[in-house]
Design an enzyme around this catalytic site. Sequence first.
Site, PDB file in Angstrom:
ATOM      1  N   LYS A  98      22.940  34.478 101.821  1.00 35.56           N
ATOM      2  CA  LYS A  98      21.832  33.518 101.979  1.00 35.56           C
ATOM      3  C   LYS A  98      20.961  33.563 100.721  1.00 35.56           C
ATOM      4  CE  LYS A  98      18.771  31.822 105.601  1.00 35.56           C
ATOM      5  NZ  LYS A  98      19.242  30.446 105.508  1.00 35.56           N
ATOM      6  N   ARG A 114       8.421  23.175 100.841  1.00 33.60           N
ATOM      7  CA  ARG A 114       9.851  23.464 100.805  1.00 33.60           C
ATOM      8  C   ARG A 114      10.666  22.522 101.686  1.00 33.60           C
ATOM      9  NH1 ARG A 114      14.023  26.272 103.054  1.00 33.60           N
ATOM     10  NH2 ARG A 114      15.438  27.336 101.624  1.00 33.60           N
ATOM     11  N   HIS A 156      14.960  20.880 101.274  1.00 36.56           N
ATOM     12  CA  HIS A 156      16.091  20.797 100.344  1.00 36.56           C
ATOM     13  C   HIS A 156      16.073  19.501  99.545  1.00 36.56           C
ATOM     14  CE1 HIS A 156      17.506  24.234 102.539  1.00 36.56           C
ATOM     15  NE2 HIS A 156      18.671  24.262 101.932  1.00 36.56           N
ATOM     16  N   ARG A 160      22.048  18.850  75.241  1.00 36.13           N
ATOM     17  CA  ARG A 160      22.519  19.447  76.498  1.00 36.13           C
ATOM     18  C   ARG A 160      21.404  19.459  77.542  1.00 36.13           C
ATOM     19  NH1 ARG A 160      25.132  25.268  76.251  1.00 36.13           N
ATOM     20  NH2 ARG A 160      22.961  25.813  75.874  1.00 36.13           N
ATOM     21  N   LEU A 220      27.956  30.356 105.569  1.00 32.99           N
ATOM     22  CA  LEU A 220      26.859  31.227 105.987  1.00 32.99           C
ATOM     23  C   LEU A 220      27.038  31.563 107.471  1.00 32.99           C
ATOM     24  CD1 LEU A 220      24.191  32.414 104.761  1.00 32.99           C
ATOM     25  CD2 LEU A 220      23.029  30.688 106.121  1.00 32.99           C
TER      26      LEU A 220
HETATM   27  N1  PMP Z   1      24.430  27.192 106.745  1.00 35.68           N
HETATM   28  C1  PMP Z   1      23.553  27.041 105.731  1.00 35.68           C
HETATM   29  C2  PMP Z   1      24.085  26.706 104.378  1.00 35.68           C
HETATM   30  C3  PMP Z   1      22.168  27.201 105.963  1.00 35.68           C
HETATM   31  O1  PMP Z   1      21.296  27.078 104.941  1.00 35.68           O
HETATM   32  C4  PMP Z   1      21.713  27.490 107.279  1.00 35.68           C
HETATM   33  C5  PMP Z   1      20.235  27.569 107.572  1.00 35.68           C
HETATM   34  N2  PMP Z   1      19.662  28.724 107.126  1.00 35.68           N
HETATM   35  C6  PMP Z   1      22.656  27.655 108.299  1.00 35.68           C
HETATM   36  C7  PMP Z   1      24.007  27.498 107.997  1.00 35.68           C
HETATM   37  C8  PMP Z   1      22.239  28.026 109.706  1.00 35.68           C
HETATM   38  O2  PMP Z   1      21.834  29.362 109.727  1.00 35.68           O
HETATM   39  P1  PMP Z   1      20.755  29.898 110.816  1.00 35.68           P
HETATM   40  O3  PMP Z   1      21.273  29.499 112.156  1.00 35.68           O
HETATM   41  O4  PMP Z   1      20.753  31.367 110.601  1.00 35.68           O
HETATM   42  O5  PMP Z   1      19.447  29.238 110.490  1.00 35.68           O
END
Ligand code: PMP
Length: 287
Positions: free
Chosen positions: A149, A100, A102, A52, A207
């Site tokens: 978040k 950092r 993504h 796994r 978000l």
């Molecule tokens: N959606 C997601 C999934 C995010 O990670 C972000 C960035 N933090 C946003 C939207 C935009 O949010 P903000 O304008 O608060 O940076």
Amino acid sequence: MSRVAYVNGVFQPHAEASVHIEDRGYQLADGVYEVWAVFDGKLADAQGHFERLDRSLAELRIDPPMSRAALKIALRETIRRNRVRDGLVYLQVTRGVARRDHAFPAPGTPPSVVITAKSVDRAAAEARAAKGASVITTPETRWARCDIKTVGLLPNVLAKQAAREAGAVEAWFVDDLGLVTEGASSNAWIIDREGRLRTRDTQANILRGITRKTLLEVIADAGLTLEERPFTVDEAKSAREAFITGAGTLVLPIVKVDNQVLGDGKPGPVAKRLRELYIQRARATAW
Ligand code: PMP
């Protein structure tokens, strides 16, 4: 008896054992783990857990940190040094330490490997088992709370990497109805064929972007109208303009969705104007 942990090839006192703050497991939940039961100092169901582990690593495209034979030695050694006869051994492998971002770090970034072991009191466990246990039920919300978040960003990591590999800056998630929800790290906007400024409402599971919220005020102040209504992928592809918002990208014009070029392939006038207005407002109100 003091516990020890294995961290990237070195045994450290458990209380001081640590990985770097920019470990991707810590920052992005970009890693996998396995737990084996230990009987008489040996791994239970060893093969199944190794298989796994290999599968989890392959699914995330994390390089196996070492051979299975080497890993087995490290696991057994961690068990031995912690004098565990009956208990558990825990293994965590992450995509390593990197500035950092993504998307995946540079190829060759070594995965981080942590192993800990702990004893369990088998007699107490047997006594509990003899009595039986209880459960509660709870709604299935795993990966369904995009309004928080959280650092549980693995799906965002994989989406962003797919974007990177396609030569794009962002990936837009699309729900079961074919509607765009948001980007991997930004909110999504279009100016549709009828010239209406649109972004998805935040009742939905996305978000609540702070840049998005401020931009709504900028839009109102500029006398523009906006519909908080989701749009389909087709609507995005046939849009006059599109853009994304976020603290990282501010207001970033989008000129291509999948393989579809929008308009003349240049940032549109509304997106450009909103970027200027947003930056002006953000600069003036920063504290
Ligand atoms: N959606 C997601 C999934 C995010 O990670 C972000 C960035 N933090 C946003 C939207 C935009 O949010 P903000 O304008 O608060 O940076």
